[in-house]
Scaffold this motif. Structure first.
Motif, PDB file in Angstrom:
ATOM      1  N   VAL A   1       1.647  20.262 -26.945  1.00 44.75           N
ATOM      2  CA  VAL A   1       0.621  19.661 -27.797  1.00 44.75           C
ATOM      3  C   VAL A   1      -0.014  20.795 -28.593  1.00 44.75           C
ATOM      4  CG1 VAL A   1      -1.552  18.397 -27.898  1.00 44.75           C
ATOM      5  CG2 VAL A   1       0.164  17.785 -26.179  1.00 44.75           C
ATOM      6  N   CYS A   2       0.027  20.686 -29.922  1.00 43.27           N
ATOM      7  CA  CYS A   2      -0.448  21.783 -30.765  1.00 43.27           C
ATOM      8  C   CYS A   2      -1.123  21.221 -32.005  1.00 43.27           C
ATOM      9  CB  CYS A   2       0.710  22.698 -31.142  1.00 43.27           C
ATOM     10  SG  CYS A   2       1.964  21.888 -32.185  1.00 43.27           S
ATOM     11  N   GLY A   3      -1.379  22.078 -32.991  1.00 47.65           N
ATOM     12  CA  GLY A   3      -1.983  21.645 -34.237  1.00 47.65           C
ATOM     13  C   GLY A   3      -3.454  22.016 -34.322  1.00 47.65           C
ATOM     14  N   ASP A   4      -4.080  21.639 -35.423  1.00 47.16           N
ATOM     15  CA  ASP A   4      -5.475  21.961 -35.673  1.00 47.16           C
ATOM     16  C   ASP A   4      -6.340  21.489 -34.513  1.00 47.16           C
ATOM     17  OD1 ASP A   4      -8.138  22.087 -36.604  1.00 47.16           O
ATOM     18  OD2 ASP A   4      -7.500  21.815 -38.675  1.00 47.16           O
ATOM     19  N   PRO A   5      -7.003  22.405 -33.798  1.00 46.28           N
ATOM     20  CA  PRO A   5      -7.752  22.012 -32.598  1.00 46.28           C
ATOM     21  C   PRO A   5      -8.945  21.111 -32.875  1.00 46.28           C
ATOM     22  CG  PRO A   5      -8.110  24.335 -33.107  1.00 46.28           C
ATOM     23  CD  PRO A   5      -7.012  23.860 -34.005  1.00 46.28           C
ATOM     24  N   ARG A   6      -9.290  20.932 -34.140  1.00 43.50           N
ATOM     25  CA  ARG A   6     -10.389  20.036 -34.486  1.00 43.50           C
ATOM     26  C   ARG A   6      -9.944  18.582 -34.541  1.00 43.50           C
ATOM     27  NH1 ARG A   6     -11.826  23.325 -39.900  1.00 43.50           N
ATOM     28  NH2 ARG A   6      -9.552  23.098 -40.013  1.00 43.50           N
ATOM     29  N   SER A   7      -8.645  18.332 -34.440  1.00 42.48           N
ATOM     30  CA  SER A   7      -8.100  16.999 -34.695  1.00 42.48           C
ATOM     31  C   SER A   7      -7.723  16.279 -33.404  1.00 42.48           C
ATOM     32  CB  SER A   7      -6.861  17.104 -35.596  1.00 42.48           C
ATOM     33  OG  SER A   7      -7.156  17.775 -36.790  1.00 42.48           O
ATOM     34  N   GLY A   8      -7.666  14.963 -33.495  1.00 39.38           N
ATOM     35  CA  GLY A   8      -7.089  14.135 -32.449  1.00 39.38           C
ATOM     36  C   GLY A   8      -7.985  13.830 -31.274  1.00 39.38           C
ATOM     37  N   ASP A   9      -7.749  12.655 -30.676  1.00 37.95           N
ATOM     38  CA  ASP A   9      -8.402  12.248 -29.433  1.00 37.95           C
ATOM     39  C   ASP A   9      -7.366  12.347 -28.323  1.00 37.95           C
ATOM     40  OD1 ASP A   9      -9.621  11.063 -27.280  1.00 37.95           O
ATOM     41  OD2 ASP A   9     -10.232   9.248 -28.339  1.00 37.95           O
ATOM     42  N   MET A  10      -7.488  13.355 -27.494  1.00 37.33           N
ATOM     43  CA  MET A  10      -6.462  13.621 -26.495  1.00 37.33           C
ATOM     44  C   MET A  10      -6.375  12.541 -25.419  1.00 37.33           C
ATOM     45  SD  MET A  10      -4.827  16.222 -27.568  1.00 37.33           S
ATOM     46  CE  MET A  10      -5.078  15.357 -29.137  1.00 37.33           C
ATOM     47  N   ARG A  11      -7.395  11.735 -25.303  1.00 37.40           N
ATOM     48  CA  ARG A  11      -7.329  10.635 -24.330  1.00 37.40           C
ATOM     49  C   ARG A  11      -6.232   9.650 -24.705  1.00 37.40           C
ATOM     50  NH1 ARG A  11     -13.578   9.016 -24.604  1.00 37.40           N
ATOM     51  NH2 ARG A  11     -12.981   9.310 -26.802  1.00 37.40           N
ATOM     52  N   SER A  12      -5.944   9.523 -26.005  1.00 41.56           N
ATOM     53  CA  SER A  12      -4.895   8.602 -26.441  1.00 41.56           C
ATOM     54  C   SER A  12      -3.503   9.179 -26.239  1.00 41.56           C
ATOM     55  CB  SER A  12      -5.096   8.246 -27.918  1.00 41.56           C
ATOM     56  OG  SER A  12      -4.888   9.383 -28.743  1.00 41.56           O
ATOM     57  N   PHE A  13      -3.412  10.493 -26.005  1.00 45.33           N
ATOM     58  CA  PHE A  13      -2.121  11.145 -25.817  1.00 45.33           C
ATOM     59  C   PHE A  13      -1.619  11.062 -24.375  1.00 45.33           C
ATOM     60  CE2 PHE A  13      -1.233  14.195 -29.534  1.00 45.33           C
ATOM     61  CZ  PHE A  13      -1.898  13.379 -30.436  1.00 45.33           C
TER      62      PHE A  13
END
Length: 362
Positions: free
Chosen positions: A184-196
């Motif tokens: 799991v990578c990418g801009d650390p400001r992005s995404g809701d990791m609970r959905s991952f």
């Protein structure tokens, strides 16, 4: 060997010849190397000569190449992500992907040509994110004991895209391709990791290793880190800003995979010892200014607490480093390095080999 500069070059140049020979002789595992960030500058320049997009894209690509040639200067970690669109543009065709994959594998696994006949590393797990413009490609030149692929999931992906990439990775693994893990990578400001989490758990159930970029910036919240930790990743990338409470989880009881963990107190209640290997990228952290110096680097915490770590390059192209350069910062005397003993450096190298996803999993 690729030309290196900055902190890695300074540390390497401070070592005596015997120390350099010692570092070159160590079997090293490179477990945190991004394909598009590890392309040799020579290959980037060759791709640029064949590139003919719109004028706006041409300007962006040219500007990025000049930065890479002269040495990228970053004000903060988020500046790094502005370099990638131009590199993605240059690697948007199947032919380009084949070219850069071959070049990156050769740069890590072929003899360096400096007279030592020693490759950068003994084993490489190269990571990349599948894109709709092409499909995954692999070089079969190197045996399974030398190279494998990690499929990267970008934090900016939609739920459908994450599901598709995980399914692709599982399918390729089941077909006998050398896909060994998910990142799991990418801009650390992005995404809701609970959905991952449900997708990551499906990958683990299929026998894939799991590594995640975690607490990479101060923008990453405790909730973000807990969501990722609830999947019990095998390795953690950077882990620069994990709180003391979160780090304490590695020395206490933590949740079983998939267990809801909404608070730290809940995390301590479920018994299962957990010590994920930390992927340490010294030059990356220094140049992205997520740490102010080697003296303040979080590697010291993990060494002090006998926690498993692996030394990695992250993105050798913008950070102008190599496996040898990163290991030089372990052995060189302060302030250029940590001043570790040869025995300690050898032990760290072995920890990296032990953390490879190629090994049989529990």
């Amino acid at each position: 060997m690729s030309e290196i500069a900055g902190p890695a070059a300074a540390a390497l140049s401070s070592l005596c010849p015997d120390d350099v020979i010692f570092l070159q002789s160590l079997p090293k595992a490179e477990l945190h190397a991004h394909l598009n960030g590890s392309i040799p500058i020579k290959t980037i320049l060759e791709l640029a000569q064949q590139y003919s997009p719109s004028s706006a894209q041409t300007t962006e690509v040219a500007d990025t190449i000049e930065k890479l040639k002269s040495g990228v200067i970053l004000t903060e970690i988020f500046d790094f992500f502005s370099l990638m669109p131009a590199i993605y543009a240059l690697t948007s065709t199947l032919e380009a992907v084949v070219t850069v994959t071959r070049a990156v594998l050769q740069s890590f696994l072929n003899p360096t040509g400096d007279g030592t006949e020693s490759p950068q590393c003994a084993y490489l797990e190269l990571r990349t994110t599948p894109r709709t413009t092409t499909h995954m490609t692999r070089e079969r030149t190197y045996p399974a004991t030398q190279a494998a692929l990690i499929v990267s999931i970008d934090r900016r992906m939609s739920d459908l895209d994450v599901e598709e990439c995980i399914s692709l990775a599982i399918e390729m693994k089941n077909r006998g391709r050398r896909v060994v893990g998910i990142d799991v990578c990418g801009d650390p400001r992005s995404g809701d990791m609970r959905s991952f989490t449900r997708h990551l758990l499906r990958a683990k159930d299929a026998g894939l290793g799991l590594t995640v970029h975690i607490a990479e910036s101060t923008r990453n919240t405790t909730e973000d880190s807990l969501a990722l930790l609830s999947c019990r990743p095998d390795r953690l990338g950077h882990a620069t800003f994990l709180s003391d409470e979160l780090k304490a989880l590695f020395f206490a009881d933590i949740p079983q995979p998939g267990t809801e963990c909404s608070s730290l107190s809940e995390c301590f209640k479920i018994s299962k010892r957990y010590k994920p290997c930390m992927e340490i990228c010294l030059s990356s952290n220094l140049l992205c200014k997520t740490v102010v110096s080697l003296d303040a680097h979080h590697i010291r915490y993990y060494l002090k607490n006998d926690h498993p770590i692996v030394i990695c390059t992250d993105d050798a192209l913008p950070f102008r480093t190599s496996c040898l350069g990163e290991y030089s910062m372990l052995l060189a005397q302060p302030p250029l390095g940590l001043g570790l003993s040869r025995d300690d450096v050898a032990r760290i190298a072995q920890m990296g080999m032990d953390a490879a996803f190629l090994r049989p999993r529990d």
